[in-house]
Design a protein around this motif. Structure first.
Motif, PDB file in Angstrom:
ATOM      1  N   ILE A  42       0.338  -1.146  -0.117  1.00  0.00           N
ATOM      2  CA  ILE A  42       0.179  -0.453   0.233  1.00  0.00           C
ATOM      3  C   ILE A  42       0.849   1.084  -0.406  1.00  0.00           C
ATOM      4  O   ILE A  42       0.886   2.293  -0.936  1.00  0.00           O
ATOM      5  N   LEU A  43       1.824   1.560   0.981  1.00  0.00           N
ATOM      6  CA  LEU A  43       2.214   2.420   1.254  1.00  0.00           C
ATOM      7  C   LEU A  43       3.689   3.199  -0.353  1.00  0.00           C
ATOM      8  O   LEU A  43       3.607   3.855  -1.073  1.00  0.00           O
ATOM      9  N   ILE A  48       3.456   5.289  -5.835  1.00  0.00           N
ATOM     10  CA  ILE A  48       3.659   5.495  -7.366  1.00  0.00           C
ATOM     11  C   ILE A  48       2.562   5.903  -8.266  1.00  0.00           C
ATOM     12  O   ILE A  48       2.218   6.913  -9.126  1.00  0.00           O
ATOM     13  N   LEU A  49       0.708   5.806  -7.850  1.00  0.00           N
ATOM     14  CA  LEU A  49      -0.391   6.040  -8.494  1.00  0.00           C
ATOM     15  C   LEU A  49      -0.542   7.929  -8.150  1.00  0.00           C
ATOM     16  O   LEU A  49      -1.175   8.057  -8.208  1.00  0.00           O
ATOM     17  N   TRP A  77       6.161  15.206  -3.713  1.00  0.00           N
ATOM     18  CA  TRP A  77       6.179  13.793  -3.668  1.00  0.00           C
ATOM     19  C   TRP A  77       7.749  13.152  -3.813  1.00  0.00           C
ATOM     20  O   TRP A  77       7.553  11.830  -3.716  1.00  0.00           O
ATOM     21  N   VAL A  78       9.045  13.835  -3.989  1.00  0.00           N
ATOM     22  CA  VAL A  78      10.452  13.410  -4.039  1.00  0.00           C
ATOM     23  C   VAL A  78      10.440  12.909  -2.336  1.00  0.00           C
ATOM     24  O   VAL A  78      10.616  11.898  -1.773  1.00  0.00           O
ATOM     25  N   ILE A  83       9.938   8.831   2.184  1.00  0.00           N
ATOM     26  CA  ILE A  83       9.567   8.220   3.487  1.00  0.00           C
ATOM     27  C   ILE A  83       8.649   7.118   2.938  1.00  0.00           C
ATOM     28  O   ILE A  83       9.229   5.895   4.206  1.00  0.00           O
ATOM     29  N   LEU A  84       7.767   6.991   2.129  1.00  0.00           N
ATOM     30  CA  LEU A  84       7.218   5.363   2.425  1.00  0.00           C
ATOM     31  C   LEU A  84       7.780   4.542   1.481  1.00  0.00           C
ATOM     32  O   LEU A  84       7.400   3.538   2.187  1.00  0.00           O
ATOM     33  N   THR A  85       8.897   4.618   0.535  1.00  0.00           N
ATOM     34  CA  THR A  85       9.678   3.367   0.362  1.00  0.00           C
ATOM     35  C   THR A  85      10.381   3.010   1.718  1.00  0.00           C
ATOM     36  O   THR A  85      10.716   1.501   1.886  1.00  0.00           O
ATOM     37  N   GLY A  86      11.200   3.981   2.378  1.00  0.00           N
ATOM     38  CA  GLY A  86      12.101   3.214   3.920  1.00  0.00           C
ATOM     39  C   GLY A  86      10.882   2.493   4.197  1.00  0.00           C
ATOM     40  O   GLY A  86      11.662   1.384   5.215  1.00  0.00           O
ATOM     41  N   SER A  87       9.478   3.336   4.342  1.00  0.00           N
ATOM     42  CA  SER A  87       8.607   2.148   5.626  1.00  0.00           C
ATOM     43  C   SER A  87       8.680   1.205   4.903  1.00  0.00           C
ATOM     44  O   SER A  87       8.710   0.708   5.733  1.00  0.00           O
TER      45      SER A  87
END
Length: 125
Positions: A42-43, A48-49, A77-78, A83-87
């Motif tokens: 989901i993250l 991406i979306l 969004w960068v 942050i989302l990818t790291g999480s």
């Protein structure tokens, strides 16, 4: 971990006790819980979306420092994506560590574990 060739040595050269030989059917991870993987998905999907949906940011106002909204929204969004990818990475690696610790502690056996000792000491056909 010992080699499947029966040498009795781990890859780093240490001797391994006879009872801990690994075979092809030896569990190296415990059973997976789906929640961390779903959360990570989901993250990553959000990272991406949301930037790919221009109907969310195809506006000129509000301006930030003279920059139109559609520019600074995408730039925002960068760090959000980082942050989302790291999480997501943290969730998956934490679950993997939990699964490996469970297997080392003698957690639930995998299917085929009973046949592990009945084979040809892990030799492949």
């Amino acid at each position: 971990m010992s080699h499947a060739d029966g040498s009795g040595y781990s890859p780093n050269g240490e001797t391994v006790p006879e009872g801990s030989r690994l075979t092809r059917d030896t569990a190296i991870r415990g059973p997976a819980r789906p929640a961390p993987y779903i959360g990570a998905g989901i993250l990553l999907a959000a990272a991406i979306l949301f930037p790919l949906m221009p109907q969310l940011y195809a506006f000129d106002a509000p301006r930030l420092g003279g920059m139109p909204f559609f520019y600074w929204y995408q730039l925002l969004w960068v760090p959000i994506s980082a942050i989302l990818t790291g999480s997501a990475y943290w969730l998956v690696t934490r679950e993997d560590r939990r699964r490996r610790a469970e297997a080392r502690a003698g957690g639930a056996p995998q299917e085929g574990a009973a046949a592990a000792g009945a084979g040809m000491e892990g030799e492949r056909p």
